[in-house]
Structures are given as C-alpha cells and as structure tokens.
Design a protein around this motif. Structure first.
Motif, short mmCIF file in Angstrom:
data_model
loop_
_atom_site.label_atom_id
_atom_site.label_comp_id
_atom_site.label_asym_id
_atom_site.label_seq_id
_atom_site.Cartn_x
_atom_site.Cartn_y
_atom_site.Cartn_z
N ASP A 125 -8.67 19.33 18.93
CA ASP A 125 -8.87 17.91 18.26
C ASP A 125 -10.38 17.83 18.42
O ASP A 125 -11.19 17.47 19.39
CB ASP A 125 -8.16 16.83 19.18
CG ASP A 125 -8.33 15.80 18.77
OD1 ASP A 125 -9.22 15.29 17.83
OD2 ASP A 125 -7.58 14.67 18.87
N ASP B 73 -7.12 19.22 30.53
CA ASP B 73 -6.10 19.87 30.10
C ASP B 73 -5.24 19.19 29.11
O ASP B 73 -5.25 17.77 29.16
CB ASP B 73 -5.28 20.33 31.32
CG ASP B 73 -4.57 21.61 30.99
OD1 ASP B 73 -3.61 21.65 30.27
OD2 ASP B 73 -4.76 22.60 31.58
N ILE B 74 -4.72 19.74 28.21
CA ILE B 74 -3.53 19.09 27.44
C ILE B 74 -2.60 18.42 28.11
O ILE B 74 -1.74 17.54 27.86
CB ILE B 74 -3.21 19.95 26.16
CG1 ILE B 74 -2.62 19.07 25.22
CG2 ILE B 74 -2.44 21.10 26.63
CD1 ILE B 74 -2.40 19.89 23.94
N ASP C 24 -7.13 17.94 24.17
CA ASP C 24 -6.57 18.89 23.34
C ASP C 24 -7.97 19.50 22.65
O ASP C 24 -8.51 18.85 21.84
CB ASP C 24 -5.65 18.30 22.20
CG ASP C 24 -5.49 19.55 21.21
OD1 ASP C 24 -6.03 20.60 21.37
OD2 ASP C 24 -4.44 19.20 20.43
N ARG D 30 -7.25 14.27 29.77
CA ARG D 30 -6.38 14.77 28.90
C ARG D 30 -7.18 15.39 27.46
O ARG D 30 -7.94 14.36 27.27
CB ARG D 30 -5.22 14.04 28.45
CG ARG D 30 -4.10 14.55 27.60
CD ARG D 30 -3.28 13.67 26.86
NE ARG D 30 -2.28 14.63 26.09
CZ ARG D 30 -2.83 14.90 24.74
NH1 ARG D 30 -3.83 14.86 24.29
NH2 ARG D 30 -1.80 15.83 24.38
N THR E 15 -12.03 23.45 31.21
CA THR E 15 -10.72 23.23 30.36
C THR E 15 -9.63 24.14 30.74
O THR E 15 -10.03 25.13 31.31
CB THR E 15 -11.13 23.45 28.76
OG1 THR E 15 -11.21 25.02 28.68
CG2 THR E 15 -12.17 22.60 28.22
#
Length: 269
Positions: A65, A36-37, A62, A60, A11
């Motif tokens: 989340d 990664d965000i 987060d 993608r 991450t």
C-alpha cells in the motif's frame, strides 16, 4: 554496532524471522516499531518485547500500500522520535513454474517482496540519515543466490532485493547509513504453507511441493534471528543464515551455470 537504546522498524514482525529478530534485538535493549499486515501478530510480538524491558509498538501495515507506507514514518516518529534500523522482512511466496503462475499472482508477489522493500527504504531513508549510526537490513533468501525450478517468481523478487541492496550500499558509502542483505536458508517459518497456489494446479502436485519445501525448513526462527542480529552488530554487508545458505553461495560461485546439476546429483544420493 551497539543496539542498546536504538530504534528498529521491522516489517513482517508478527511471526517467523521478523518476530525472532525483533526479540533478539529487544534482548539487547533495542526499542521496536513492529509492522505486519496481521496486526494481532505484531501486537503479540510487541507484548513479548515489552516484557523484556524495551519500548515496542505494533502497527498494521501492508507494504504493498503506497499511501500507507508513505505515511508510516510519521507514525513511527510520533511513537519513537527517531529510527536507527530499518529491517525489510515482509515477504510472501507463490508456488509453481513461470507458466503456471499467472500475471496477477506474479505482480502481487513482486509488489510485496521487492517493491515493498523499495518503498519502505524510500520512506525511511530521510529518518535514517538523521541517525549517527544507521542500518538498512533487507531480507532476501537462499533463492536470491540460487534459482531452483518452480520458484521463478520468488527467485526473481529475491534476486531483485539482493541487487537493490548491493547498489544502495555503494551509493550510501560515506554516509552514516549502512546496508546488509540477508540470505536465510531453510528456516522453519510458515511461508511454504501460506504460499499462494496457482490456478489450475493439481492437489497432489501442491501437496508434493509443500512437503518438499517443508523438508528444507529446519532451522528454528530463534536461531536465525540471533544470526541476523549478530550480523547487524558486526555491520556485515552479507548475512548468510544457515549452512545450506553458505553451501549454496559457495556452489554458485564455483559453478554459476551448472550448480543445479550438481545439486540434483547430491539430492539423489
């Protein structure tokens, strides 16, 4: 630990330590699921890794989340079939003292820096148990060893990562899953410039704080990535990145309460 033909999930892989560690692993033949965000950052890292001859996918994600994290192992399994290494590296910072940092900003930081580590570990542990040689690598900080003023929120999150990692290591003894906790010192990433600023903080105060923090960030990320990967290969339980992190660890052991007074005197000199 031999990394060739292993699969690592990382991450915060779009930049900084995450990107550098991913490429150090790729040079050793390790395949990568890069999260990664910032999806563009993850994609850029994946393309560079692919040029080194490994399979690398960009995702993608987060880590704050819950639903996205819970669904992520299946996404990785479809792309890579298995997972051998989980590196929880994604992190953020908030500048300011405890009284300056509001509850929402404090909670936001903890959701990413600590709860993100916990929920990623919970999500991927079943897959890791399926590996004959697996490792969880949790990135704490030099501020998970010492606690400077103005870093109450960040230090709280990084001490939590350290405590969680140490307990988890003991709980997983006898299994095929090991645990490493990483304490980077001053690595030249963008975390200081990207830090959230507390509401009401003065502009000159913000500038001074960022300048002071930036001075500490000296080690190139590429060097930090190599140190971390060598630590993984050696199955080190604790990976100290940089002479500043090693010095902080020693000083904290020698003077667990009074180390900050000693550091202040050294900085004045």
């Amino acid at each position: 630990m031999k990394l060739s033909n292993r699969v690592a999930v990382i991450t915060g892989a779009g930049s900084g330590i995450g990107r550098a560690t991913a490429l150090a692993m790729a040079r050793r033949g390790c395949h990568l699921a890069l999260a990664d965000i910032n999806e563009a950052g993850a994609q850029a890292t994946a393309q560079t890794a692919q040029a080194l001859g490994v399979r690398a996918t960009a995702h993608r994600l987060d880590v704050a989340d819950r639903a996205a994290v819970a669904a992520f192992p299946q996404e990785v399994r479809q792309a890579h079939e298995r997972v051998d290494i989980l590196m929880n590296n994604a992190g953020v910072a908030v500048g300011g003292t405890f009284e300056q940092v509001g509850a929402d900003d404090f909670d936001w930081l903890m959701e990413i820096n600590f709860h993100g580590v916990v929920r990623m570990t919970r999500a991927f542990l079943p897959l890791l148990h399926g590996s004959d040689d697996a490792r969880i690598v949790n990135v704490s900080s030099i501020f998970g060893i010492i606690t400077p003023p103005g870093q109450a929120a960040y230090s709280a999150s990084k001490f939590a990562v350290r405590g969680f990692s140490n307990a988890l290591r003991l709980e997983l003894e006898g299994s095929t899953v090991g645990v490493s906790v990483v304490h980077p010192g001053g690595v030249a990433t963008s975390i200081a410039t990207n830090a959230r600023v507390p509401t009401g903080a003065h502009g000159d105060e913000i500038a001074r704080g960022r300048k002071a923090m930036q001075k500490m960030l000296r080690m190139p990320p590429e060097q930090a990535g190599e140190i971390i990967v060598r630590g993984i290969e050696k199955r080190q339980a604790r990976i100290l990145v940089g002479s500043d992190a090693k010095a902080a660890a020693l000083l904290e052991r020698l003077a667990p309460v009074g180390y900050w007074n000693l550091l202040k005197k050294a900085m004045k000199r």
